[in-house]
Design a protein around this motif. Structure first.
Motif, short mmCIF file in Angstrom:
data_model
loop_
_atom_site.label_atom_id
_atom_site.label_comp_id
_atom_site.label_asym_id
_atom_site.label_seq_id
_atom_site.Cartn_x
_atom_site.Cartn_y
_atom_site.Cartn_z
N VAL A 151 -5.68 2.25 11.60
CA VAL A 151 -6.96 2.75 11.08
C VAL A 151 -8.12 2.24 11.92
O VAL A 151 -9.04 2.99 12.26
CB VAL A 151 -7.10 2.39 9.59
CG1 VAL A 151 -8.53 2.65 9.10
CG2 VAL A 151 -6.10 3.20 8.76
N ASP B 97 -0.36 -0.78 10.03
CA ASP B 97 -1.20 0.22 9.37
C ASP B 97 -2.69 -0.13 9.51
O ASP B 97 -3.54 0.75 9.67
CB ASP B 97 -0.83 0.34 7.89
CG ASP B 97 0.52 1.04 7.69
OD1 ASP B 97 1.06 1.61 8.66
OD2 ASP B 97 1.04 1.00 6.55
N ARG B 98 -2.97 -1.41 9.40
CA ARG B 98 -4.35 -1.88 9.56
C ARG B 98 -4.85 -1.56 10.97
O ARG B 98 -5.96 -1.05 11.15
CB ARG B 98 -4.41 -3.38 9.28
CG ARG B 98 -5.79 -3.95 9.28
CD ARG B 98 -5.79 -5.45 8.91
NE ARG B 98 -7.16 -5.88 8.75
CZ ARG B 98 -7.83 -5.88 7.60
NH1 ARG B 98 -7.23 -5.52 6.48
NH2 ARG B 98 -9.09 -6.23 7.55
N PRO C 248 0.82 -1.23 0.00
CA PRO C 248 0.00 0.00 0.00
C PRO C 248 0.84 1.27 0.00
O PRO C 248 0.52 2.23 -0.70
CB PRO C 248 -0.82 -0.12 1.29
CG PRO C 248 -0.91 -1.60 1.54
CD PRO C 248 0.39 -2.17 1.07
N ARG C 249 1.89 1.31 0.79
CA ARG C 249 2.68 2.54 0.84
C ARG C 249 3.39 2.80 -0.49
O ARG C 249 3.54 3.96 -0.90
CB ARG C 249 3.70 2.46 1.99
CG ARG C 249 3.02 2.57 3.35
CD ARG C 249 4.00 2.43 4.49
NE ARG C 249 3.29 2.59 5.76
CZ ARG C 249 3.73 3.33 6.78
NH1 ARG C 249 4.90 3.95 6.70
NH2 ARG C 249 3.03 3.42 7.88
N LEU D 170 -10.60 -3.12 -2.31
CA LEU D 170 -9.13 -3.15 -2.19
C LEU D 170 -8.62 -1.89 -1.49
O LEU D 170 -8.03 -1.95 -0.42
CB LEU D 170 -8.50 -3.28 -3.58
CG LEU D 170 -8.78 -4.61 -4.27
CD1 LEU D 170 -8.33 -4.58 -5.73
CD2 LEU D 170 -8.10 -5.76 -3.54
N GLN E 166 -9.55 -1.11 2.28
CA GLN E 166 -9.09 -1.93 3.42
C GLN E 166 -8.37 -1.02 4.42
O GLN E 166 -7.67 -0.09 4.02
CB GLN E 166 -8.13 -3.01 2.93
CG GLN E 166 -8.76 -4.07 2.05
CD GLN E 166 -9.54 -5.12 2.81
OE1 GLN E 166 -9.35 -5.29 4.01
NE2 GLN E 166 -10.43 -5.82 2.12
N PRO E 167 -8.49 -1.36 5.70
CA PRO E 167 -7.87 -0.49 6.71
C PRO E 167 -6.36 -0.30 6.49
O PRO E 167 -5.85 0.79 6.74
CB PRO E 167 -8.12 -1.23 8.04
CG PRO E 167 -9.22 -2.18 7.77
CD PRO E 167 -9.23 -2.47 6.31
N HIS E 168 -5.65 -1.32 6.04
CA HIS E 168 -4.19 -1.18 5.91
C HIS E 168 -3.79 -0.45 4.64
O HIS E 168 -2.60 -0.25 4.40
CB HIS E 168 -3.52 -2.56 5.95
CG HIS E 168 -3.92 -3.50 4.86
ND1 HIS E 168 -5.18 -4.01 4.75
CD2 HIS E 168 -3.22 -4.00 3.81
CE1 HIS E 168 -5.23 -4.81 3.70
NE2 HIS E 168 -4.07 -4.82 3.11
N ARG E 169 -4.77 -0.04 3.83
CA ARG E 169 -4.44 0.61 2.55
C ARG E 169 -4.94 2.04 2.44
O ARG E 169 -4.46 2.80 1.60
CB ARG E 169 -5.03 -0.20 1.39
CG ARG E 169 -4.35 -1.54 1.22
CD ARG E 169 -4.97 -2.29 0.08
NE ARG E 169 -4.27 -3.53 -0.18
CZ ARG E 169 -4.86 -4.65 -0.57
NH1 ARG E 169 -6.17 -4.67 -0.76
NH2 ARG E 169 -4.15 -5.74 -0.78
N ILE E 170 -5.94 2.40 3.23
CA ILE E 170 -6.64 3.64 2.94
C ILE E 170 -5.76 4.87 3.17
O ILE E 170 -5.84 5.85 2.42
CB ILE E 170 -7.97 3.72 3.74
CG1 ILE E 170 -8.84 4.86 3.22
CG2 ILE E 170 -7.72 3.85 5.25
CD1 ILE E 170 -9.29 4.70 1.77
N ASP E 171 -4.90 4.84 4.19
CA ASP E 171 -4.15 6.06 4.51
C ASP E 171 -3.14 6.43 3.43
O ASP E 171 -2.94 7.62 3.14
CB ASP E 171 -3.45 5.91 5.87
CG ASP E 171 -4.42 6.12 7.04
OD1 ASP E 171 -5.62 6.37 6.78
OD2 ASP E 171 -3.97 6.03 8.20
#
Lengths: 313, 310
Positions: B247, B243-244, A222-223, A255, A258-263
């Motif tokens: 959030v 990161d998960r 994601p980053r 996709l 997802q919490p680990h991707r949104i930021d």
């Protein structure tokens, strides 16, 4: 297509090299048109098979993949929408139109924000492979009617369901009144498409910026995706000094949401929105500006001239 | 060429889902969940404990992690078994050091093959979740109701007899199900499942035999998925897990309690080069106020209780 010989070329556009094209000027003299295209999709639990493509890798019901897609409509879409709201982006929704029937709640939230809806077929588990031309026309009519009934909008854009296509697809889209297609990836500027009637535009969409390619095919973190978006933007922004460019970020809420991707995504689009020369816009508005500024006609003439010159040599 | 007319007919095109297991629901519009002691996050660690038979079938599909070399596949048979002999004990030691209670999703056949492993899990105070019979017995719609019921019943009885626990949680090999699976699970006394990947909170599924709670379990931050499907490093795995968490933790301030699920495999995170990344992830999560670490069964029970009228 069975029984017909295969072609070596799509035959839908002429070559036009990047240097020395007619200049595109966007409204307000902005350098780059940036549009975000969330694919809001419905994948069926028990879809029928198509001889060319089986919807799911496992026998129906493929509950892991089905539920993974469904995540977008229960959880991911809200995170994606909040990130876009914060950065001041409206969406141009690539819509499986049956979603109007299944989840009108999501449609309403998009419509309330002034988002555009374009068609991504009926379901993402129904392809146009092996349809005859009348059957494909029926899908186009269904999409026009469904989107109009639920949103009052007249469809302007099209992305074929799961990017499945037939050779006649662009002709019948244009004939039905579609103004732009997202199915071709050959340019960073809108380009005229050779169709039998109408003035169809190929709108820059993207494979490389598309989270489904990034996450499901290229397996990018994601980053890193956030960095890719920023670098793509930086280059197109710089080139926009010479002539207007287009950048699209195609998304899938299951996709990117997802919490680990949104930021990482949210940070990248805030970065883009922080530049003065950015036109935060929609597919429909880009198509309208392309015609209104004379770019469609100028590009068509340039391609014709280039092609004539090539034949003369 | 054309397709049959049925291809353009959509009998399930109507409001809500196209199957009748659960209604549509928006995660961000639900009543806030209050976890015990005001916790913001319930941490659900689910360790997968798996047996891949040397002769596992490839039809109709293989569960992820399946043996992939020509028979006899010494390579992956033994590599997966490493998790049962060595890897799991690193994970158990780490959880023990931190005093954490977790869930272990165990293939039923492990109870008869490696009873000492199952003893170590229960002696650690952890919950045993049924993970099907073995990784070669995938659930799919090609099985008859009776065939599938026999697999479920055998897996549950092996684990229940060995552990004395009620064993009411279920994770299918490869998170794969047929049309009947939820009905059969409920019929066999299962009260929650971990297969469906469509939510960050529990929701109730309808079955012919009473409700079944769908408990959330992350798909794309699963250690095996990140390592073996995405080919990303253990550092990349740890970063995405953190990161998960960030959030979900942030959302808990506005939307009520969340669940942070941490699916891991004995043969992945139990490797020497990876175990410290698991420790790092746990240290990070536990450094936050308001994290309640519990078995998935206990989290499910707390969720049911939180949903009761006061």
């Amino acid at each position: 297509m069975a029984g017909e010989p295969m072609k070596s070329d799509l035959g839908l556009y002429d070559y036009l090299p990047w240097p020395n094209r007619p200049k595109i000027v966007w409204p307000g003299n902005k350098k780059i048109a940036v549009w975000i295209a969330p694919n809001i999709e419905f994948y069926e639990y028990n879809p029928p098979n198509n001889p060319t493509r089986t919807p799911w890798a496992r026998p129906n019901p493929d509950v892991l993949q089905y539920s993974h897609r469904d995540y977008g409509n229960r959880a991911g879409w809200q995170r994606m929408m909040a990130a876009m709201d914060r950065a001041g982006f409206r969406g141009s929704v690539s819509l499986n139109v049956a979603l109007c029937d299944h989840h009108p709640e999501i449609i309403k939230a998009c419509a309330d924000r002034g988002w555009e809806f374009f068609s991504h077929g009926i379901y993402n588990t129904r392809y146009v492979y092996n349809l005859d031309i009348e059957q494909e026309r029926e899908i186009i009519r269904d999409a026009f009617d469904t989107v109009h009934k639920h949103t009052g909008q007249e469809l302007a854009g099209w992305l074929s369901p799961a990017l499945s296509n037939n050779f006649w697809t662009m002709d019948i889209l244009s004939e039905a009144g579609i103004q732009y297609t997202c199915d071709m990836f050959h340019d960073d500027q809108p380009m005229p498409v050779k169709v039998k009637s109408g003035k169809l535009i190929s709108m820059p969409y993207s494979l490389e910026m598309n989270d489904v390619i990034v996450y499901n095919t290229q397996k990018v973190t994601p980053r890193h995706y956030g960095e890719m978006i920023k670098r793509q933007f930086d280059q197109l922004y710089k080139e926009g000094d010479e002539s207007g460019t287009v950048m699209c970020i195609p998304l899938h809420p299951y996709l990117v949401g997802q919490p680990h991707r949104i930021d990482a995504f949210a940070e990248a689009i805030e970065y883009i929105a922080g530049h003065d020369g950015v036109w935060q816009t929609t597919g429909r508005e880009i198509a309208a500006a392309y015609h209104a500024s004379g770019a469609y006609d100028a590009m068509s003439a340039a391609m014709a001239a280039h092609n004539a010159g090539k034949e003369a040599r | 060429m054309s397709m049959p007319d049925d291809y353009l007919k959509y009998p399930e095109r109507h409001h809500g889902m196209d199957q009748d297991r659960y209604p549509w629901s928006d995660l961000f519009q639900r009543a806030p969940i209050a976890w015990p002691n005001g916790a913001r996050i319930a941490l659900s660690i689910v360790t997968h404990v798996q047996h891949f038979p040397l002769d596992m079938p490839s039809k109709p599909f293989k569960a992820p992690g399946a043996l992939s070399m020509p028979y006899p596949d010494f390579r992956y048979y033994t590599n997966r078994d490493y998790g049962n002999r060595v890897g799991i004990f690193r994970i158990l030691r780490l959880l023990g050091e931190k005093g954490l209670k977790a869930s272990f999703a165990i293939n039923g056949i492990i109870a008869s093959r490696y009873p000492a492993l199952v003893d170590a899990v229960t002696e650690g105070g952890h919950e045993v979740v049924a993970h099907g019979l073995d990784m070669g017995k995938v659930h799919h719609s090609g099985l008859s109701r009776d065939e599938e019921n026999a697999i479920i019943a055998e897996a549950l009885s092996l684990l229940r007899e060995k552990t004395g626990q009620a064993v009411t949680g279920w994770l299918s090999p490869g998170r794969a199900q047929g049309f009947n699976t939820p009905d059969l699970l409920a019929q066999n006394g299962v009260s929650y499942g971990l297969d469906w990947a469509n939510d960050d909170l529990p929701y109730e599924m309808r079955t012919d035999n009473g409700p079944l709670m769908a408990m959330p379990m992350a798909y794309e931050t699963d250690d095996r998925v990140v390592a073996d499907e995405y080919f990303q490093s253990e550092a990349d795995w740890a970063q995405q897990v953190k990161d998960r968490f960030d959030v979900l933790y942030r959302e808990s301030a506005d939307y009520g309690g969340r669940i942070m699920s941490l699916p891991i495999h004995t043969w992945v995170s139990g490797m020497p080069y990876r175990i410290e990344y698991l420790r790092d992830v746990l240290d990070y999560i536990l450094s936050h106020e308001g994290v309640w670490t519990a078995s998935t069964g206990d989290i499910c029970a707390a969720f049911r209780k939180a949903g009761q009228p006061a």
